[in-house]
Design a protein around this motif. Structure first.
Motif, PDB file in Angstrom:
ATOM      1  N   SER A   9       0.932  -1.120   0.045  1.00  0.00           N
ATOM      2  CA  SER A   9      -0.074  -0.055  -0.009  1.00  0.00           C
ATOM      3  C   SER A   9       0.857   1.341   0.204  1.00  0.00           C
ATOM      4  N   PHE A  10       2.122   1.125   0.704  1.00  0.00           N
ATOM      5  CA  PHE A  10       2.919   2.357   0.700  1.00  0.00           C
ATOM      6  C   PHE A  10       3.456   2.427  -0.843  1.00  0.00           C
ATOM      7  N   ALA A  11       3.596   1.367  -1.502  1.00  0.00           N
ATOM      8  CA  ALA A  11       4.130   1.565  -3.002  1.00  0.00           C
ATOM      9  C   ALA A  11       3.139   2.049  -3.824  1.00  0.00           C
ATOM     10  N   LEU A  13       0.926   4.199  -2.888  1.00  0.00           N
ATOM     11  CA  LEU A  13       0.779   5.271  -2.685  1.00  0.00           C
ATOM     12  C   LEU A  13       1.996   6.205  -3.300  1.00  0.00           C
ATOM     13  N   TYR A  14       3.193   5.681  -3.219  1.00  0.00           N
ATOM     14  CA  TYR A  14       4.292   6.389  -3.921  1.00  0.00           C
ATOM     15  C   TYR A  14       3.917   6.357  -5.520  1.00  0.00           C
ATOM     16  N   CYS A  15       3.402   5.123  -5.991  1.00  0.00           N
ATOM     17  CA  CYS A  15       3.253   5.243  -7.567  1.00  0.00           C
ATOM     18  C   CYS A  15       2.026   6.370  -7.989  1.00  0.00           C
ATOM     19  N   SER A  16       1.272   6.394  -6.826  1.00  0.00           N
ATOM     20  CA  SER A  16      -0.069   7.269  -7.234  1.00  0.00           C
ATOM     21  C   SER A  16       0.571   8.801  -7.376  1.00  0.00           C
ATOM     22  N   VAL A  17       1.701   9.034  -6.412  1.00  0.00           N
ATOM     23  CA  VAL A  17       2.164  10.448  -6.440  1.00  0.00           C
ATOM     24  C   VAL A  17       3.207  10.652  -7.530  1.00  0.00           C
ATOM     25  N   PHE A  18       4.290   9.571  -7.877  1.00  0.00           N
ATOM     26  CA  PHE A  18       5.328   9.654  -8.872  1.00  0.00           C
ATOM     27  C   PHE A  18       5.041   9.024  -9.835  1.00  0.00           C
ATOM     28  N   GLY A  19       4.103   8.002 -10.150  1.00  0.00           N
ATOM     29  CA  GLY A  19       3.951   7.324 -11.307  1.00  0.00           C
ATOM     30  C   GLY A  19       4.504   5.984 -11.164  1.00  0.00           C
ATOM     31  N   HIS A  20       4.056   4.971 -11.951  1.00  0.00           N
ATOM     32  CA  HIS A  20       4.490   3.584 -11.844  1.00  0.00           C
ATOM     33  C   HIS A  20       5.986   3.594 -12.630  1.00  0.00           C
ATOM     34  N   ASN A  21       6.594   2.623 -12.254  1.00  0.00           N
ATOM     35  CA  ASN A  21       7.883   2.326 -12.912  1.00  0.00           C
ATOM     36  C   ASN A  21       7.796   0.990 -13.809  1.00  0.00           C
ATOM     37  N   TYR A  22       7.348   1.067 -14.995  1.00  0.00           N
ATOM     38  CA  TYR A  22       6.901  -0.228 -15.585  1.00  0.00           C
ATOM     39  C   TYR A  22       8.101  -0.653 -16.418  1.00  0.00           C
ATOM     40  N   GLN A  23       8.255  -2.048 -16.111  1.00  0.00           N
ATOM     41  CA  GLN A  23       9.359  -2.722 -16.765  1.00  0.00           C
ATOM     42  C   GLN A  23       8.871  -3.925 -17.549  1.00  0.00           C
ATOM     43  N   LEU A  24       9.242  -4.042 -18.897  1.00  0.00           N
ATOM     44  CA  LEU A  24       8.899  -5.262 -19.679  1.00  0.00           C
ATOM     45  C   LEU A  24       9.022  -6.586 -18.983  1.00  0.00           C
TER      46      LEU A  24
END
Ligand SMILES: [Zn+2]
Length: 88
Positions: A9-11, A13-24
């Motif tokens: 849930s922390f992650a 929150l982090y992603c919702s603020v900074f955006g996801h870091n998607y990897q193939l």
């Protein structure tokens, strides 16, 4: 205060603020690929139109079917293509 914080849930929150870091993470076909966020493990896939969508269990199924078909077709490419062409 040593209780484990909920990492996911922390992650999120982090992603919702900074955006996801998607990897193939998986190449299903030439055009369909699967991506996983290295932060919150959220998964995306490309649909047949090339749009990025959420990788739901339904799409996981579709992708694994696509993968099978794609690999079969790749294996067969180069031989007996004429018979398939005759069907169209
Ligand atoms: Zn994320």
């Amino acid at each position: 205060m040593s209780t484990k914080t909920n990492a996911s849930s922390f992650a999120r929150l982090y992603c919702s603020v900074f955006g996801h870091n998607y990897q193939l993470t998986k190449r299903v076909t030439k055009h369909v690929k699967e991506y996983t966020c290295t932060c919150c493990k959220h998964q995306l896939t490309t649909d047949v139109n090339g749009n990025l969508i959420e990788l739901t269990p339904k799409y996981q199924e579709i992708n694994s079917a696509l993968e099978r078909i794609y690999q079969n077709r790749m294996a067969r490419l180069g031989r007996k293509v004429t018979r398939m062409a005759a069907m169209y």
